[in-house]
Design a protein around this motif. Sequence first.
Motif, mmCIF file in Angstrom:
data_model
loop_
_atom_site.group_PDB
_atom_site.id
_atom_site.type_symbol
_atom_site.label_atom_id
_atom_site.label_comp_id
_atom_site.label_asym_id
_atom_site.label_seq_id
_atom_site.Cartn_x
_atom_site.Cartn_y
_atom_site.Cartn_z
ATOM 1 N N SER A 99 0.849 -1.190 0.000
ATOM 2 C CA SER A 99 0.000 0.000 0.000
ATOM 3 C C SER A 99 0.883 1.237 0.000
ATOM 4 C CB SER A 99 -0.894 -0.003 1.247
ATOM 5 O OG SER A 99 -0.099 0.124 2.419
ATOM 6 N N SER A 100 0.259 2.396 0.124
ATOM 7 C CA SER A 100 1.032 3.642 0.179
ATOM 8 C C SER A 100 1.837 3.740 1.470
ATOM 9 C CB SER A 100 0.093 4.848 0.068
ATOM 10 O OG SER A 100 -0.859 4.832 1.133
ATOM 11 N N VAL A 101 1.386 3.014 2.521
ATOM 12 C CA VAL A 101 2.113 3.010 3.798
ATOM 13 C C VAL A 101 3.219 1.972 3.794
ATOM 14 C CG1 VAL A 101 1.889 2.692 6.303
ATOM 15 C CG2 VAL A 101 0.068 3.836 5.026
ATOM 16 N N THR A 102 2.981 0.834 3.121
ATOM 17 C CA THR A 102 3.987 -0.241 3.034
ATOM 18 C C THR A 102 4.296 -0.529 1.567
ATOM 19 O OG1 THR A 102 2.211 -1.885 3.180
ATOM 20 C CG2 THR A 102 3.336 -1.290 5.222
ATOM 21 N N PRO A 103 4.950 0.413 0.882
ATOM 22 C CA PRO A 103 5.210 0.247 -0.550
ATOM 23 C C PRO A 103 6.427 -0.635 -0.824
ATOM 24 C CG PRO A 103 6.143 2.304 0.194
ATOM 25 C CD PRO A 103 5.477 1.678 1.394
ATOM 26 N N ILE A 105 9.873 -0.595 -2.511
ATOM 27 C CA ILE A 105 10.873 0.378 -2.972
ATOM 28 C C ILE A 105 12.140 -0.381 -3.338
ATOM 29 C CG2 ILE A 105 12.230 2.418 -2.364
ATOM 30 C CD1 ILE A 105 10.057 3.131 -0.327
ATOM 31 N N LYS A 109 10.012 -4.651 0.224
ATOM 32 C CA LYS A 109 9.035 -4.007 1.118
ATOM 33 C C LYS A 109 9.683 -3.890 2.486
ATOM 34 C CE LYS A 109 5.211 -6.022 2.479
ATOM 35 N NZ LYS A 109 3.854 -6.589 2.635
ATOM 36 N N TYR A 112 8.195 1.790 6.018
ATOM 37 C CA TYR A 112 6.892 2.397 6.264
ATOM 38 C C TYR A 112 6.940 3.800 5.677
ATOM 39 C CZ TYR A 112 5.677 -1.287 9.634
ATOM 40 O OH TYR A 112 5.383 -2.489 10.237
ATOM 41 N N GLN A 113 5.954 4.132 4.848
ATOM 42 C CA GLN A 113 5.943 5.429 4.179
ATOM 43 C C GLN A 113 4.775 6.251 4.700
ATOM 44 O OE1 GLN A 113 8.210 6.126 1.445
ATOM 45 N NE2 GLN A 113 7.578 8.251 1.644
ATOM 46 N N GLY A 115 3.562 9.782 3.800
ATOM 47 C CA GLY A 115 3.734 10.956 2.958
ATOM 48 C C GLY A 115 5.154 11.005 2.414
ATOM 49 N N SER A 118 9.698 8.487 5.454
ATOM 50 C CA SER A 118 9.785 7.028 5.429
ATOM 51 C C SER A 118 10.703 6.530 6.547
ATOM 52 C CB SER A 118 10.303 6.527 4.073
ATOM 53 O OG SER A 118 11.592 7.022 3.805
#
Length: 395
Positions: A99-103, A105, A109, A112-113, A115, A118
């Motif tokens: 998700s946007s919180v656990t993308p 990268i 994975k 934690y993101q 905004g 991170s």
Amino acid sequence: MSNNKYTRQNSNFLARIDWILVILILLLASISVISISSAMTSGQYTTDFSKRQISFYGLGFLLSFILMLVPFKLIKSYTWILYILGVLSLVILYIAPVSSVTPIINGAKSWYQFGFFSIQPSEFVKIIYILTMAYVISQHNKYKLTDTLSMDLRLLLKLILISILPMLFILLQNDLGTVLVMIAIFLGLVVVSGISWWLIIPTLSVSGATGLALILGILYRPDLLERYLGIHPYQFERIYSWLSPEAFQSDSGFQLTNSLIAIGSGGITGKGYADGIIYIPENHTDFIFTIIGEEFGFIGSTIVIIVLFMLVMHLIRMAFMASDSFASYFIIGYLALLVFHIIQNIGMTIQLLPITGLPLPFISYGGSGLWSNMLAVGIMLSMYFHHLSKGAKNK
């Protein structure tokens, strides 16, 4: 009279700060910002990461000085709570859907993101792991009634048990580098824990044999490692490109090949600030030493290594000064982390060691990595402030 009393109290407060540690970290911060600022001239990014690093250091120093004021015994009393929270942060990250919180990268994975902000929990888990190891060893030795092989075996099993979960979930993130750091911490603390060498030698032998078996497997039977250990082909390429970077120059060996060229071209005095011309991907993070070697040469690289060496020597002195065994074990565990990071990072830029993605402590760009190191600095400042300084002793 009241002014004199205030002056004495203020002087006592300042005397309880480990200024040598603070000054060494400030020197490394200056080297970091200058090096990252210089790396920005390559044109890879539009963002000025040196300004971000300044803000990371600002928050890091704030964290360190807040921790300094917290009694070290209080930090010690929360060890198991911190351990549980650290492991939970890894478990939740693993089981949570993308998700946007656990993308994902860079293919993993591991963050934690929130905004633009991170956090990589594995970086903080390393420090919590050292705290837990130090606590278990000190408590075991404190209440050990007899010095027998069975008691030593019991301690070794305890240390293995608390290592399994964090190492497993970090390995599931495909973060082999961090697992290797934790193994270095484990071995470093086992050696000084008081465990009999009749147990230490077999433990080191098994670790060495396992490492050798993996290297031979990568070189001669990678198919078996893929089938039974789930190792991905790109991870084999890191070893192959380390051994023969010129054969992989257009692919996985590109970074190492250019790193060798850049450091070699720096000569004795370097090309000068912001005058580097060799393109190195992500040169502000894991390959920051390449920038130092190219632009500041052998002299600049040596100065950086000397400052890092001074930090290591100061921490060794602190470990000997500590009257609390828990404090000594924590410092030794952090020393194992620090030395492993330094040797691995610098070694991989000059082909002495394979590339693992480990940053150069206090110098490479990054929030989580820097904050985890500043967390350790804060804990050690607390040790000095409350236990090791003359002011604290005379209090």
